[in-house]
Design a protein around this motif. Sequence first.
Motif, mmCIF file in Angstrom:
data_model
loop_
_atom_site.group_PDB
_atom_site.id
_atom_site.type_symbol
_atom_site.label_atom_id
_atom_site.label_comp_id
_atom_site.label_asym_id
_atom_site.label_seq_id
_atom_site.Cartn_x
_atom_site.Cartn_y
_atom_site.Cartn_z
ATOM 1 N N GLN A 191 31.082 38.092 25.279
ATOM 2 C CA GLN A 191 30.184 37.258 25.981
ATOM 3 C C GLN A 191 29.606 36.056 25.042
ATOM 4 O O GLN A 191 29.374 36.074 23.799
ATOM 5 C CB GLN A 191 28.916 38.333 26.209
ATOM 6 C CG GLN A 191 27.989 37.779 27.060
ATOM 7 C CD GLN A 191 28.510 37.829 28.423
ATOM 8 O OE1 GLN A 191 29.655 38.419 29.002
ATOM 9 N NE2 GLN A 191 27.916 37.016 29.441
ATOM 10 N N TRP A 192 29.483 34.728 25.874
ATOM 11 C CA TRP A 192 28.798 33.653 25.145
ATOM 12 C C TRP A 192 27.732 33.552 25.959
ATOM 13 O O TRP A 192 27.997 32.451 27.134
ATOM 14 C CB TRP A 192 29.982 32.855 24.988
ATOM 15 C CG TRP A 192 29.549 31.198 24.353
ATOM 16 C CD1 TRP A 192 28.518 31.365 23.316
ATOM 17 C CD2 TRP A 192 30.157 30.289 24.757
ATOM 18 N NE1 TRP A 192 28.446 29.922 23.023
ATOM 19 C CE2 TRP A 192 29.568 29.169 23.604
ATOM 20 C CE3 TRP A 192 31.109 29.610 25.299
ATOM 21 C CZ2 TRP A 192 29.756 27.803 23.536
ATOM 22 C CZ3 TRP A 192 31.811 28.383 25.157
ATOM 23 C CH2 TRP A 192 30.967 27.486 24.160
ATOM 24 N N GLY A 193 26.365 33.546 25.783
ATOM 25 C CA GLY A 193 25.341 33.555 26.545
ATOM 26 C C GLY A 193 25.615 34.087 28.110
ATOM 27 O O GLY A 193 25.735 35.427 28.028
ATOM 28 N N ASP A 194 25.459 33.422 28.924
ATOM 29 C CA ASP A 194 25.504 33.931 30.417
ATOM 30 C C ASP A 194 26.837 34.151 30.823
ATOM 31 O O ASP A 194 27.147 34.554 31.926
ATOM 32 C CB ASP A 194 24.791 32.997 31.287
ATOM 33 C CG ASP A 194 23.211 33.269 31.154
ATOM 34 O OD1 ASP A 194 22.727 34.247 30.673
ATOM 35 O OD2 ASP A 194 22.676 32.098 31.408
ATOM 36 N N VAL A 195 27.947 33.510 30.050
ATOM 37 C CA VAL A 195 29.022 33.622 30.625
ATOM 38 C C VAL A 195 30.463 34.416 29.771
ATOM 39 O O VAL A 195 30.010 34.542 28.451
ATOM 40 C CB VAL A 195 29.843 32.179 30.725
ATOM 41 C CG1 VAL A 195 30.219 31.654 29.379
ATOM 42 C CG2 VAL A 195 31.100 31.808 31.439
ATOM 43 N N MET A 196 31.277 35.150 30.239
ATOM 44 C CA MET A 196 32.325 35.601 29.580
ATOM 45 C C MET A 196 33.346 34.671 28.936
ATOM 46 O O MET A 196 33.467 33.834 29.717
ATOM 47 C CB MET A 196 33.155 36.826 30.542
ATOM 48 C CG MET A 196 34.103 37.575 29.802
ATOM 49 S SD MET A 196 35.263 38.688 30.808
ATOM 50 C CE MET A 196 34.126 39.941 30.952
ATOM 51 N N VAL A 197 33.625 35.042 27.684
ATOM 52 C CA VAL A 197 34.759 34.226 27.258
ATOM 53 C C VAL A 197 35.963 35.218 27.016
ATOM 54 O O VAL A 197 35.916 36.182 26.746
ATOM 55 C CB VAL A 197 34.289 33.873 25.801
ATOM 56 C CG1 VAL A 197 35.497 33.253 24.848
ATOM 57 C CG2 VAL A 197 32.911 33.026 25.742
ATOM 58 N N GLU A 198 37.072 34.721 27.502
ATOM 59 C CA GLU A 198 38.497 35.109 27.198
ATOM 60 C C GLU A 198 39.271 34.193 26.575
ATOM 61 O O GLU A 198 39.563 33.210 26.568
ATOM 62 C CB GLU A 198 39.140 35.525 28.584
ATOM 63 C CG GLU A 198 40.420 36.024 28.600
ATOM 64 C CD GLU A 198 41.085 36.324 29.620
ATOM 65 O OE1 GLU A 198 42.171 36.969 29.908
ATOM 66 O OE2 GLU A 198 40.576 35.598 30.864
ATOM 67 N N PHE A 199 40.065 34.863 25.622
ATOM 68 C CA PHE A 199 41.142 34.345 24.712
ATOM 69 C C PHE A 199 42.604 35.113 25.172
ATOM 70 O O PHE A 199 42.451 36.251 25.105
ATOM 71 C CB PHE A 199 41.110 34.280 23.419
ATOM 72 C CG PHE A 199 39.623 33.574 22.962
ATOM 73 C CD1 PHE A 199 39.652 32.240 22.924
ATOM 74 C CD2 PHE A 199 38.644 34.110 22.484
ATOM 75 C CE1 PHE A 199 38.727 31.386 22.501
ATOM 76 C CE2 PHE A 199 37.319 33.416 22.138
ATOM 77 C CZ PHE A 199 37.551 32.183 22.120
ATOM 78 N N VAL A 200 43.322 34.416 25.615
ATOM 79 C CA VAL A 200 44.413 35.107 26.192
ATOM 80 C C VAL A 200 45.679 34.462 25.555
ATOM 81 O O VAL A 200 45.727 33.168 25.185
ATOM 82 C CB VAL A 200 44.637 34.966 27.851
ATOM 83 C CG1 VAL A 200 44.712 33.517 28.138
ATOM 84 C CG2 VAL A 200 45.622 35.730 28.319
ATOM 85 N N THR A 201 46.845 35.453 25.515
ATOM 86 C CA THR A 201 48.094 34.861 25.050
ATOM 87 C C THR A 201 49.076 35.556 25.771
ATOM 88 O O THR A 201 49.007 36.783 26.367
ATOM 89 C CB THR A 201 48.354 35.132 23.574
ATOM 90 O OG1 THR A 201 49.437 34.381 22.970
ATOM 91 C CG2 THR A 201 48.497 36.673 23.290
ATOM 92 N N GLN A 202 50.184 34.836 26.118
ATOM 93 C CA GLN A 202 51.473 35.384 26.824
ATOM 94 C C GLN A 202 52.736 35.892 25.680
ATOM 95 O O GLN A 202 53.038 35.102 24.792
ATOM 96 C CB GLN A 202 51.917 34.522 27.773
ATOM 97 C CG GLN A 202 52.938 35.167 28.400
ATOM 98 C CD GLN A 202 53.478 34.506 29.644
ATOM 99 O OE1 GLN A 202 52.847 33.752 30.400
ATOM 100 N NE2 GLN A 202 54.894 34.250 30.152
ATOM 101 N N HIS A 203 53.110 37.044 26.002
ATOM 102 C CA HIS A 203 54.315 37.344 25.020
ATOM 103 C C HIS A 203 55.562 37.127 25.893
ATOM 104 O O HIS A 203 55.637 37.417 27.121
ATOM 105 C CB HIS A 203 54.209 39.052 25.053
ATOM 106 C CG HIS A 203 52.777 39.250 24.489
ATOM 107 N ND1 HIS A 203 52.563 39.150 23.073
ATOM 108 C CD2 HIS A 203 51.689 40.241 25.067
ATOM 109 C CE1 HIS A 203 51.305 39.610 22.957
ATOM 110 N NE2 HIS A 203 50.835 39.984 24.101
#
Length: 176
Positions: free
Chosen positions: A62-74
């Motif tokens: 969570q970053w303030g009011d918004v969700m943060v996603e870090f994504v990688t593909q295998h």
Amino acid sequence: MVVGGLPVRQIAWFVPDITAAARAHHAVFGSGPYFVFEHVPLAWSEHRGVRVTHDHSSAYGQWGDVMVEFVTQHGDDPSAFRDMYPHGSARHGLHHMALWVNDLEAAIAQFAARDMPLAQLSETQTGTRYAFVDARASLGHMLELYEPTDQLTGFYAMVRDAAQGWDGRDPIRKLN
């Protein structure tokens, strides 16, 4: 922040190492804690109408009011991620913003009518469907569309609630 009258629910970056990116974002912005989900299990996935294997891992915080996603593909299978960040490339960065829509099929058609075609449609093993529409020509990134099911909104609430009053310790947590 609103796109097409819909509030942005999540901002996602494609990165080579989701844990390192989550730690770096936390260090700079105080975001988190981050919940790491490795090899997200999918029932199926289609990239531009062709069935593909889509093996990816994500860290959600969570970053303030918004969700943060870090994504990688295998791997190097075709995907909405590989459309922007080819396998073996050193490039990484903003990939998508997520929006909740009332009707996924109708939203896909509405965005396609705005020159944002469907890039990928997938379903998790728990039944949540999501779509990436290709908004690169107009916005420079993909949009991810979800219907706000109880399971999805519950997950967003869990991530948001974990950030409430959080003391900054234990910023990386594994999901099973």
